[in-house]
Design a protein around this motif. Sequence first.
Motif, PDB file in Angstrom:
ATOM      1  N   PHE A 205      28.445  28.271   7.098  1.00  0.00           N
ATOM      2  CA  PHE A 205      28.449  26.925   6.538  1.00  0.00           C
ATOM      3  C   PHE A 205      27.986  26.939   5.082  1.00  0.00           C
ATOM      4  N   VAL A 206      26.902  27.680   4.797  1.00  0.00           N
ATOM      5  CA  VAL A 206      26.386  27.772   3.429  1.00  0.00           C
ATOM      6  C   VAL A 206      27.451  28.353   2.499  1.00  0.00           C
ATOM      7  N   GLN A 207      28.147  29.390   2.961  1.00  0.00           N
ATOM      8  CA  GLN A 207      29.181  29.999   2.132  1.00  0.00           C
ATOM      9  C   GLN A 207      30.290  29.003   1.820  1.00  0.00           C
ATOM     10  N   ILE A 208      30.693  28.229   2.797  1.00  0.00           N
ATOM     11  CA  ILE A 208      31.746  27.230   2.565  1.00  0.00           C
ATOM     12  C   ILE A 208      31.241  26.125   1.644  1.00  0.00           C
ATOM     13  N   GLU A 209      29.949  25.791   1.737  1.00  0.00           N
ATOM     14  CA  GLU A 209      29.359  24.853   0.775  1.00  0.00           C
ATOM     15  C   GLU A 209      29.552  25.358  -0.653  1.00  0.00           C
ATOM     16  N   TYR A 210      29.204  26.628  -0.876  1.00  0.00           N
ATOM     17  CA  TYR A 210      29.375  27.196  -2.219  1.00  0.00           C
ATOM     18  C   TYR A 210      30.842  27.177  -2.633  1.00  0.00           C
ATOM     19  N   GLU A 211      31.711  27.558  -1.732  1.00  0.00           N
ATOM     20  CA  GLU A 211      33.133  27.604  -2.063  1.00  0.00           C
ATOM     21  C   GLU A 211      33.673  26.216  -2.380  1.00  0.00           C
ATOM     22  N   ASP A 212      33.116  25.200  -1.740  1.00  0.00           N
ATOM     23  CA  ASP A 212      33.549  23.838  -2.033  1.00  0.00           C
ATOM     24  C   ASP A 212      33.147  23.446  -3.460  1.00  0.00           C
ATOM     25  N   ARG A 213      32.023  23.943  -3.905  1.00  0.00           N
ATOM     26  CA  ARG A 213      31.596  23.664  -5.285  1.00  0.00           C
ATOM     27  C   ARG A 213      32.414  24.492  -6.282  1.00  0.00           C
TER      28      ARG A 213
ATOM     29  N   SER B  23      32.235   9.767   5.258  1.00  0.00           N
ATOM     30  CA  SER B  23      31.952  10.469   3.997  1.00  0.00           C
ATOM     31  C   SER B  23      31.941  11.982   4.174  1.00  0.00           C
ATOM     32  N   THR B  24      31.727  12.456   5.412  1.00  0.00           N
ATOM     33  CA  THR B  24      31.681  13.898   5.652  1.00  0.00           C
ATOM     34  C   THR B  24      33.056  14.492   5.951  1.00  0.00           C
ATOM     35  N   LEU B  25      34.033  13.640   6.233  1.00  0.00           N
ATOM     36  CA  LEU B  25      35.321  14.151   6.697  1.00  0.00           C
ATOM     37  C   LEU B  25      36.068  14.986   5.654  1.00  0.00           C
ATOM     38  N   PRO B  26      36.054  14.606   4.362  1.00  0.00           N
ATOM     39  CA  PRO B  26      36.764  15.477   3.403  1.00  0.00           C
ATOM     40  C   PRO B  26      36.255  16.914   3.425  1.00  0.00           C
ATOM     41  N   PHE B  27      34.919  17.076   3.428  1.00  0.00           N
ATOM     42  CA  PHE B  27      34.360  18.433   3.493  1.00  0.00           C
ATOM     43  C   PHE B  27      34.704  19.083   4.820  1.00  0.00           C
TER      44      PHE B  27
ATOM     45  N   PHE C 180      37.198  18.625   6.834  1.00  0.00           N
ATOM     46  CA  PHE C 180      38.604  19.027   6.920  1.00  0.00           C
ATOM     47  C   PHE C 180      38.870  20.270   6.074  1.00  0.00           C
ATOM     48  N   ARG C 181      38.252  20.343   4.890  1.00  0.00           N
ATOM     49  CA  ARG C 181      38.429  21.550   4.073  1.00  0.00           C
ATOM     50  C   ARG C 181      37.796  22.754   4.757  1.00  0.00           C
ATOM     51  N   ALA C 182      36.617  22.537   5.375  1.00  0.00           N
ATOM     52  CA  ALA C 182      35.961  23.627   6.099  1.00  0.00           C
ATOM     53  C   ALA C 182      36.809  24.078   7.285  1.00  0.00           C
ATOM     54  N   MET C 183      37.457  23.140   7.945  1.00  0.00           N
ATOM     55  CA  MET C 183      38.260  23.447   9.120  1.00  0.00           C
ATOM     56  C   MET C 183      39.374  24.434   8.797  1.00  0.00           C
ATOM     57  N   THR C 184      39.915  24.348   7.580  1.00  0.00           N
ATOM     58  CA  THR C 184      40.998  25.263   7.205  1.00  0.00           C
ATOM     59  C   THR C 184      40.504  26.692   7.040  1.00  0.00           C
ATOM     60  N   LYS C 185      39.199  26.876   6.867  1.00  0.00           N
ATOM     61  CA  LYS C 185      38.625  28.208   6.695  1.00  0.00           C
ATOM     62  C   LYS C 185      37.919  28.702   7.947  1.00  0.00           C
ATOM     63  N   ASP C 186      37.281  27.774   8.669  1.00  0.00           N
ATOM     64  CA  ASP C 186      36.469  28.152   9.824  1.00  0.00           C
ATOM     65  C   ASP C 186      36.366  26.918  10.713  1.00  0.00           C
ATOM     66  N   SER C 187      37.107  26.908  11.795  1.00  0.00           N
ATOM     67  CA  SER C 187      37.190  25.701  12.624  1.00  0.00           C
ATOM     68  C   SER C 187      35.839  25.314  13.217  1.00  0.00           C
ATOM     69  N   ILE C 188      35.021  26.292  13.594  1.00  0.00           N
ATOM     70  CA  ILE C 188      33.720  25.979  14.181  1.00  0.00           C
ATOM     71  C   ILE C 188      32.817  25.311  13.144  1.00  0.00           C
ATOM     72  N   VAL C 189      32.794  25.860  11.938  1.00  0.00           N
ATOM     73  CA  VAL C 189      32.008  25.240  10.870  1.00  0.00           C
ATOM     74  C   VAL C 189      32.508  23.830  10.608  1.00  0.00           C
ATOM     75  N   GLY C 190      33.819  23.638  10.610  1.00  0.00           N
ATOM     76  CA  GLY C 190      34.373  22.315  10.382  1.00  0.00           C
ATOM     77  C   GLY C 190      33.895  21.306  11.413  1.00  0.00           C
ATOM     78  N   VAL C 191      33.848  21.713  12.663  1.00  0.00           N
ATOM     79  CA  VAL C 191      33.423  20.807  13.736  1.00  0.00           C
ATOM     80  C   VAL C 191      31.959  20.406  13.575  1.00  0.00           C
TER      81      VAL C 191
END
Length: 338
Positions: free
Chosen positions: A131-139, A283-287, A289-300
Amino acid sequence: MRDPIETDVSIIIPTFNGASRIGNCLDALLRQKPRPNVEILVVDDGSTDNTADVVGRYPGVRCITQSNAGPAAARNRGAAEAHGTIVLFTDDDCVPMPDWLEAMLAPFRDPEVVGAKGAYRTRQKSLIARFVQIEYEDRYRLMSNLDCIDFIDTYSAAFRRDRFLEMTGYDTSFPVACAEDVELSYRMSARGWKMKFAPGAIVYHTHPDSLSGYLKKKYKFAFWRVLALRKNPGKAVKDSHTPQLMKLQLLFVPALLLAAAFDVAVRPPVSASALVAVAFLLSTLPFAFRAMTKDSIVGVFSPALLAARSCAQLLGVTAGVLNARRYPAHAPSTRSPA
């Protein structure tokens, strides 16, 4: 101006009790593409373990020792003693990829570029670390399309040394490794200096892998970011690294408390608390959904983790506001370039 591929370069690693970590970092730095004009400096910030002995096993790596003064002072000491025209910083728990140095120097082919930053990756498998890694990647997604950024983290940072020294380096009123890099970036940005994101300059890192560790880190970041913003209030509205939705999500807890009080006092036909909860979820859905494309468990799990993050950050901001009053409401003075 000399091509940055030809100029002298100094890589600076501050460390405190880093004996168990710094070997991996130094091994990775010594595997960089061979260059005759690179020096590696370790600034031992008053370690009480055998850090100096570990560093001493690496021929050609210069170890500078000082009494414990904090990471900002250690980085400044390294820059002051460096020989390079360009100084690079990384942390003792980072492992740069073999092409990290070349990727960090590439932006400096533009003579207007004063600073550059790279990117994190991790090999960890835990849910929180992913999750932390995807946070960084989102930034990084926010920064990747910008011609100029205003946020350079010390885990993968590079500056023209003369400009770094002109700004007197990192603000030593930050006693821990947190937000002093943000504050310097903001000061440089205020001068109109150009800084670039180098996404190919990758260092591997160990992120928090437990929920408690993650929330403590988010509290700490929020706490010290307040001081950086107190010294640079113009960045409170927007910077190139912080998602605007994250700032709105800080209001979740106070809004929920107010809504709960309203529900008790007024007993409306539609629960105000439920509306606040739904608004936060949306407000959390955009993140998510983007997380879901990389890691479905993190997205959920993202909405729940983002809710926990907003609580930790709110506590950090609240405590940070009280703490910031102890410090001057201005950035360190700069010195005239030589």
